[in-house]
Scaffold this active site. Structure first.
Site, PDB file in Angstrom:
ATOM      1  N   ARG A   1       0.805  -1.229   0.000  1.00  0.00           N
ATOM      2  CA  ARG A   1       0.000   0.000   0.000  1.00  0.00           C
ATOM      3  C   ARG A   1       0.834   1.273   0.000  1.00  0.00           C
ATOM      4  O   ARG A   1       0.329   2.337  -0.360  1.00  0.00           O
ATOM      5  CB  ARG A   1      -1.010  -0.038   1.145  1.00  0.00           C
ATOM      6  CG  ARG A   1      -2.095  -1.093   0.895  1.00  0.00           C
ATOM      7  CD  ARG A   1      -3.142  -1.114   1.982  1.00  0.00           C
ATOM      8  NE  ARG A   1      -2.592  -1.382   3.289  1.00  0.00           N
ATOM      9  CZ  ARG A   1      -2.575  -2.568   3.878  1.00  0.00           C
ATOM     10  NH1 ARG A   1      -3.096  -3.606   3.282  1.00  0.00           N
ATOM     11  NH2 ARG A   1      -2.061  -2.709   5.070  1.00  0.00           N
TER      12      ARG A   1
ATOM     13  N   GLU B   1       4.385 -10.999  13.756  1.00  0.00           N
ATOM     14  CA  GLU B   1       3.745 -11.534  14.953  1.00  0.00           C
ATOM     15  C   GLU B   1       3.750 -13.059  14.940  1.00  0.00           C
ATOM     16  O   GLU B   1       3.963 -13.699  15.958  1.00  0.00           O
ATOM     17  CB  GLU B   1       2.313 -10.998  15.038  1.00  0.00           C
ATOM     18  CG  GLU B   1       1.644 -11.305  16.354  1.00  0.00           C
ATOM     19  CD  GLU B   1       0.286 -10.645  16.480  1.00  0.00           C
ATOM     20  OE1 GLU B   1      -0.406 -10.969  17.449  1.00  0.00           O
ATOM     21  OE2 GLU B   1      -0.077  -9.828  15.624  1.00  0.00           O
TER      22      GLU B   1
END
Length: 180
Positions: free
Chosen positions: A67, A104
């Site tokens: 993005r 994560e």
């Protein structure tokens, strides 16, 4: 004018609770991209910040996959600069430099073409959102491997509760909008 532009951008950010997993409040920039006035305002606000902060010292804007690619080229054009791409591994042709970083749940890798920059060139990194800061920090490390100077990192949105800004260390960071 800047306040009304910022309000226009802020009004276009949508929130989706429990996406992509329960407990996450997703901040969606899609309406900003859909509306030419708010997108133009976001580019103008980021460009004005960079002009004030760095004047004509920036050589390139570096857009982060994926993005950041939406904001990087437009921001670069607004500033009269070129845009370079920092991509996920395996997406760029020719010789590249790569860096691994922790996610994560696992790890990821970013790369840049080896000849994208010359040593000492000054770069601003742009992405749509700063969350935990891992991707942006990896991008800074990658640019450091090419001996570029990262002047600043910028984003449209910052999720302050995730403290991603802290992962950038001494690299200045700026965001248009901050959410808890």
């Amino acid at each position: 004018m800047a306040d009304s532009e910022l309000q226009l951008v802020a009004q276009r950010i949508r929130s989706f609770p429990d996406f992509p997993v329960p407990g996450v409040l997703f901040r969606d920039i899609s309406p900003v991209l859909k509306d030419p006035d708010s997108f133009r305002a976001s580019i103008s606000l980021l460009a004005n910040h960079l002009k004030k902060a760095h004047g004509g010292r920036i050589d390139y804007i570096a857009g982060l996959d994926s993005r950041g690619f939406l904001f990087g080229p437009s921001l670069a054009q607004e500033l009269g600069l070129g845009c370079i791409l920092i991509r996920k591994r395996g997406k760029l042709p020719g010789p590249t430099v790569c860096v691994s970083y922790a996610l994560e749940y696992g790890k990821a890798e970013l790369e840049i073409q080896r000849d994208a920059l010359e040593p000492g060139q000054k770069v601003v990194v742009v992405d749509d959102l700063l969350a935990t800061g891992g991707t942006m920090r990896a991008a800074c490390e990658l640019l450091g491997q090419l001996q570029a100077q990262v002047l600043e990192c910028v984003s449209l949105v910052e999720l302050t509760s995730l403290k991603g800004r802290e992962k950038l260390g001494a690299v200045p960071f700026f965001s248009l909008l901050q959410y808890e």
